[in-house]
Design an enzyme around this catalytic site. Structure first.
Site, PDB file in Angstrom:
ATOM      1  N   LYS A  69     -60.621  15.902 -73.230  1.00 26.07           N
ATOM      2  CA  LYS A  69     -61.767  15.047 -73.744  1.00 26.07           C
ATOM      3  C   LYS A  69     -62.400  14.145 -72.747  1.00 26.07           C
ATOM      4  CE  LYS A  69     -59.452  15.329 -78.027  1.00 26.07           C
ATOM      5  NZ  LYS A  69     -58.420  14.897 -79.036  1.00 26.07           N
ATOM      6  N   GLN A 123     -55.826   8.978 -80.522  1.00 22.23           N
ATOM      7  CA  GLN A 123     -55.134  10.242 -80.535  1.00 22.23           C
ATOM      8  C   GLN A 123     -54.008  10.537 -81.480  1.00 22.23           C
ATOM      9  OE1 GLN A 123     -56.120  13.059 -78.708  1.00 22.23           O
ATOM     10  NE2 GLN A 123     -54.436  14.020 -79.750  1.00 22.23           N
ATOM     11  N   ASP A 135     -64.586  11.010 -84.536  1.00 19.57           N
ATOM     12  CA  ASP A 135     -63.835  12.222 -84.632  1.00 19.57           C
ATOM     13  C   ASP A 135     -63.622  12.395 -86.142  1.00 19.57           C
ATOM     14  OD1 ASP A 135     -61.912  13.872 -83.620  1.00 19.57           O
ATOM     15  OD2 ASP A 135     -60.161  12.519 -83.711  1.00 19.57           O
TER      16      ASP A 135
END
Length: 305
Positions: free
Chosen positions: A56, A100, A123
């Site tokens: 990412k 994450q 996200d």
């Protein structure tokens, strides 16, 4: 429609998206003097998570953004992680925040996800964002489901009126992709570990989404001819949640593994960070930030600020 199966090439589409994002990031920097930043937070030392965070970060660099990598020790507490997220929420240089998944088991992951400011939730992991998506309101979609929908739209696949079966009900994949398909007027069935007669349900589907997290769990002979097959899984050996190799020749369309959904997840995350940057930096600019016509969603999501 041709009888030749359509390969839904997420790798190629993600490259196209990145090229368009480079121009948008250059535009942001030219007009504001600010380089957009995506903050990634990793807790612990899970090797797979470290690889994903690096990927990412590399994608950020490819489009001209900065990646702020925060790596916290395994013993980090929920309170400490919340405090770190609060700092990022308050940091005007940060346009997007990625925590994450998964975090160590002793941390309340849901509480930490929901601490992310909704306008920086690029996200798509917060309950608020999910609720807005479910209601058809502006929000940043969960990255993998939104990437799936971008693939479907890019290849102009039929969704309205079709029966979609989603196998898996995770809060960041199965549930949100089901809501997104519903918003596109599909009739949606969500299957899970307690579902009975799963093969029969899958056989009735025009669209099958594998989001169960088990290697080749969905068998080829469960899937009807001319179905659209979306495999969101990825496991050792380069296989997904569906027996793609045995069904691809008789599908209407299918995602390869790898090279299908995976690249679209990262491309969507980066795109939503750029959209967030355009909104946040525009709100602070002395003059309106010029945004080209392809970013209509930016104007809609700006309602979250």
């Amino acid at each position: 429609m041709s009888n030749t199966p359509i390969l839904l090439d997420g790798k190629a589409l993600s490259k196209e998206i990145e090229e368009s994002l480079k121009k948008r990031v250059t535009n942001i920097i030219r007009q504001t003097g600010v380089v957009p930043v995506l903050a990634t937070v990793l807790v612990g030392n899970d090797p797979s998570s470290e690889v994903y965070v690096k990927m990412k970060g590399n994608a950020c660099e490819r489009v001209g953004m900065k990646s702020l990598r925060i790596h916290l020790p395994e013993e980090t507490t929920t309170g400490q992680l919340l405090a770190e997220i609060d700092k990022l929420n308050d940091d005007d240089s940060v346009c997007g925040i990625l925590l994450q998944h998964p975090v160590p088991g002793h941390i309340n992951e849901r509480e930490c996800f929901d601490r992310i400011a909704v306008h920086k939730d690029v996200d798509g992991v917060t309950c608020t964002g999910f609720g807005r998506i479910a209601m058809g309101e502006p929000a940043f979609g969960s990255a993998t489901p939104e990437g799936i929908m971008k693939l479907i739209r890019h290849y102009d696949l039929p969704v309205a009126g079709k029966h979609a079966v989603v196998v898996g009900r995770s809060p960041i994949l199965g549930k949100p992709v089901a809501m997104m398909l519903l918003n596109e007027n599909a009739t949606v069935t969500i299957c899970h570990s307690k579902t009975q007669k799963l093969p029969e349900l899958v056989k009735g589907a025009d669209i099958v989404v594998g989001a169960v997290g088990k290697p080749e769990f969905i068998k080829a002979d469960w899937i009807r001819d001319n179905a659209i097959v979306i495999d969101a899984g990825y496991h050792a050996g380069g296989i997904g949640d569906v027996e793609i190799s045995k069904v691809k020749d008789r599908a209407m369309a299918y995602t390869p593994v790898p090279g299908g959904v995976g690249p679209m997840t990262i491309a969507t995350l980066i795109m939503q960070t750029v959209e967030s940057a355009e909104i946040l930096l525009n709100s602070k600019a002395l003059y309106p930030l010029e945004v080209d016509n392809e970013t209509k969603e930016v104007e809609e999501v700006s309602a979250l600020l």
